[in-house]
Motif scaffolding. Structure first.
Motif, PDB file in Angstrom:
ATOM      1  N   LEU A 210       0.831  -1.203   0.000  1.00  0.00           N
ATOM      2  CA  LEU A 210       0.000   0.000   0.000  1.00  0.00           C
ATOM      3  C   LEU A 210       0.872   1.261   0.000  1.00  0.00           C
ATOM      4  O   LEU A 210       0.573   2.238  -0.716  1.00  0.00           O
ATOM      5  CB  LEU A 210      -0.911  -0.018   1.226  1.00  0.00           C
ATOM      6  CG  LEU A 210      -1.980   1.065   1.332  1.00  0.00           C
ATOM      7  CD1 LEU A 210      -2.914   1.028   0.124  1.00  0.00           C
ATOM      8  CD2 LEU A 210      -2.776   0.897   2.620  1.00  0.00           C
ATOM      9  N   ASP A 211       1.943   1.255   0.807  1.00  0.00           N
ATOM     10  CA  ASP A 211       2.860   2.408   0.836  1.00  0.00           C
ATOM     11  C   ASP A 211       3.447   2.666  -0.544  1.00  0.00           C
ATOM     12  O   ASP A 211       3.527   3.822  -1.000  1.00  0.00           O
ATOM     13  CB  ASP A 211       3.999   2.151   1.829  1.00  0.00           C
ATOM     14  CG  ASP A 211       3.535   2.190   3.276  1.00  0.00           C
ATOM     15  OD1 ASP A 211       2.455   2.740   3.539  1.00  0.00           O
ATOM     16  OD2 ASP A 211       4.256   1.646   4.143  1.00  0.00           O
TER      17      ASP A 211
ATOM     18  N   THR B  30      -8.310  -6.036  -1.133  1.00  0.00           N
ATOM     19  CA  THR B  30      -8.609  -4.606  -1.193  1.00  0.00           C
ATOM     20  C   THR B  30      -7.409  -3.811  -1.687  1.00  0.00           C
ATOM     21  O   THR B  30      -7.545  -2.868  -2.482  1.00  0.00           O
ATOM     22  CB  THR B  30      -9.044  -4.093   0.194  1.00  0.00           C
ATOM     23  OG1 THR B  30     -10.178  -4.843   0.643  1.00  0.00           O
ATOM     24  CG2 THR B  30      -9.429  -2.618   0.127  1.00  0.00           C
ATOM     25  N   ALA B  31      -6.219  -4.181  -1.230  1.00  0.00           N
ATOM     26  CA  ALA B  31      -5.003  -3.492  -1.666  1.00  0.00           C
ATOM     27  C   ALA B  31      -4.785  -3.665  -3.164  1.00  0.00           C
ATOM     28  O   ALA B  31      -4.372  -2.715  -3.854  1.00  0.00           O
ATOM     29  CB  ALA B  31      -3.801  -4.013  -0.892  1.00  0.00           C
TER      30      ALA B  31
ATOM     31  N   ASP C 100      -8.027   1.976  -5.586  1.00  0.00           N
ATOM     32  CA  ASP C 100      -7.699   3.149  -6.391  1.00  0.00           C
ATOM     33  C   ASP C 100      -6.891   4.090  -5.514  1.00  0.00           C
ATOM     34  O   ASP C 100      -7.418   4.701  -4.579  1.00  0.00           O
ATOM     35  CB  ASP C 100      -8.989   3.829  -6.871  1.00  0.00           C
ATOM     36  CG  ASP C 100      -8.720   5.074  -7.710  1.00  0.00           C
ATOM     37  OD1 ASP C 100      -7.532   5.410  -7.914  1.00  0.00           O
ATOM     38  OD2 ASP C 100      -9.700   5.733  -8.123  1.00  0.00           O
ATOM     39  N   GLU C 101      -5.614   4.180  -5.788  1.00  0.00           N
ATOM     40  CA  GLU C 101      -4.729   4.974  -4.924  1.00  0.00           C
ATOM     41  C   GLU C 101      -5.056   6.463  -4.959  1.00  0.00           C
ATOM     42  O   GLU C 101      -4.554   7.233  -4.128  1.00  0.00           O
ATOM     43  CB  GLU C 101      -3.263   4.747  -5.296  1.00  0.00           C
ATOM     44  CG  GLU C 101      -2.893   5.163  -6.707  1.00  0.00           C
ATOM     45  CD  GLU C 101      -3.077   4.032  -7.720  1.00  0.00           C
ATOM     46  OE1 GLU C 101      -2.366   4.046  -8.747  1.00  0.00           O
ATOM     47  OE2 GLU C 101      -3.925   3.163  -7.469  1.00  0.00           O
ATOM     48  N   ASN C 102      -5.884   6.869  -5.901  1.00  0.00           N
ATOM     49  CA  ASN C 102      -6.286   8.273  -5.984  1.00  0.00           C
ATOM     50  C   ASN C 102      -7.559   8.561  -5.193  1.00  0.00           C
ATOM     51  O   ASN C 102      -8.056   9.700  -5.224  1.00  0.00           O
ATOM     52  CB  ASN C 102      -6.488   8.684  -7.451  1.00  0.00           C
ATOM     53  CG  ASN C 102      -5.200   8.596  -8.253  1.00  0.00           C
ATOM     54  OD1 ASN C 102      -4.149   9.072  -7.813  1.00  0.00           O
ATOM     55  ND2 ASN C 102      -5.272   7.978  -9.431  1.00  0.00           N
ATOM     56  N   ASP C 103      -8.077   7.547  -4.523  1.00  0.00           N
ATOM     57  CA  ASP C 103      -9.273   7.710  -3.686  1.00  0.00           C
ATOM     58  C   ASP C 103      -8.819   7.821  -2.228  1.00  0.00           C
ATOM     59  O   ASP C 103      -8.555   6.810  -1.580  1.00  0.00           O
ATOM     60  CB  ASP C 103     -10.203   6.511  -3.878  1.00  0.00           C
ATOM     61  CG  ASP C 103     -11.509   6.651  -3.106  1.00  0.00           C
ATOM     62  OD1 ASP C 103     -11.604   7.531  -2.232  1.00  0.00           O
ATOM     63  OD2 ASP C 103     -12.438   5.855  -3.375  1.00  0.00           O
TER      64      ASP C 103
ATOM     65  N   ALA D 121      -7.450   5.773   3.154  1.00  0.00           N
ATOM     66  CA  ALA D 121      -7.460   5.964   4.601  1.00  0.00           C
ATOM     67  C   ALA D 121      -8.178   4.820   5.306  1.00  0.00           C
ATOM     68  O   ALA D 121      -7.757   4.370   6.385  1.00  0.00           O
ATOM     69  CB  ALA D 121      -8.137   7.297   4.935  1.00  0.00           C
ATOM     70  N   ALA D 122      -9.247   4.307   4.682  1.00  0.00           N
ATOM     71  CA  ALA D 122     -10.001   3.206   5.284  1.00  0.00           C
ATOM     72  C   ALA D 122      -9.151   1.944   5.364  1.00  0.00           C
ATOM     73  O   ALA D 122      -9.166   1.232   6.380  1.00  0.00           O
ATOM     74  CB  ALA D 122     -11.267   2.941   4.474  1.00  0.00           C
TER      75      ALA D 122
END
Length: 212
Positions: free
Chosen positions: A80-81, A133-134, A138-141, A146-147
């Motif tokens: 995710l990072d 989920t990862a 959508d990394e732009n959401d 945050a969730a």
């Protein structure tokens, strides 16, 4: 006198033979007892060896499961990072960590107690959801990002610590059964339901506690 001598001689012979027979009978009985004691000893040693091997296997499986759960959570967070940081995620390491957890969980299903398996199953579900989920995120959401961070740092972290506590209890490392573990497991399940949008409105948001 002749008959007397014969009688005495006969009695002596019979006594000698009888004593030998009795001695031999006791010797045979003693050997049988010794043999039974040796068989019982070997059987007990074998049972003890089997118990030790089973305990060693359980400890190895639990250690693998605990390590795999920690590693999988860390891998999802690193993925995710990288994804949200504009870098190309290492998909190989990401999938390898999830596969390692699947293997450890499969082994655990064969040897762990039902109580410990309840915790392992729930943590496995949470990590599976985080993993999928990862991948789909959508990394732009910013809300979705945050969730997922919140789920990983809160619910999944809580679940991994909870699994460790259940493992220690099942291995007898903890002083005794923790009656509150069942309630914490229910809280973890509610957290998972909440994250995927299936929480019940009448269930208040569970509070995380410090499991060490």
């Amino acid at each position: 006198m002749d008959w007397t001598n014969v009688a005495v001689a006969s009695i002596t012979v019979v006594g000698t033979l009888g004593g030998g027979i009795v001695t031999q009978a006791f010797a045979i009985r003693s050997k049988r007892i010794d043999a039974k004691v040796q068989r019982d000893t070997r059987a007990e040693e074998l049972r003890e060896l089997i118990r030790k091997e089973a305990t060693d296997e359980k400890r190895a499986v639990y250690a693998s499961l605990n390590t795999a759960a920690h590693s999988c959570r860390t891998a999802v967070r690193h993925y995710l990072d990288e994804k949200c940081g504009g870098r190309t995620p290492d998909l190989v390491k990401f999938e390898a960590a999830r596969e390692a957890l699947r293997d450890s969980y499969s082994r655990a299903q064969m040897v762990v107690s039902d109580r410990a398996l309840d915790f392992a199953s729930e943590v496995n579900r949470c990590l599976d959801i985080a993993h999928r989920t990862a991948l789909e995120l959508d990394e732009n959401d910013p809300v979705a990002v945050a969730a997922l961070y919140g789920f990983l740092d809160g619910s999944v972290g809580f679940g991994v610590r909870l699994l460790r506590r259940a493992i220690r209890e099942d291995l007898g490392i903890e002083p005794g059964p923790d009656a509150d573990l069942g309630g914490r497991l229910a809280s973890l399940r509610d957290m998972r339901h909440e994250f995927v949008g299936r929480s019940r409105p009448d269930v208040p948001a569970p509070q995380l506690d410090n499991l060490g």
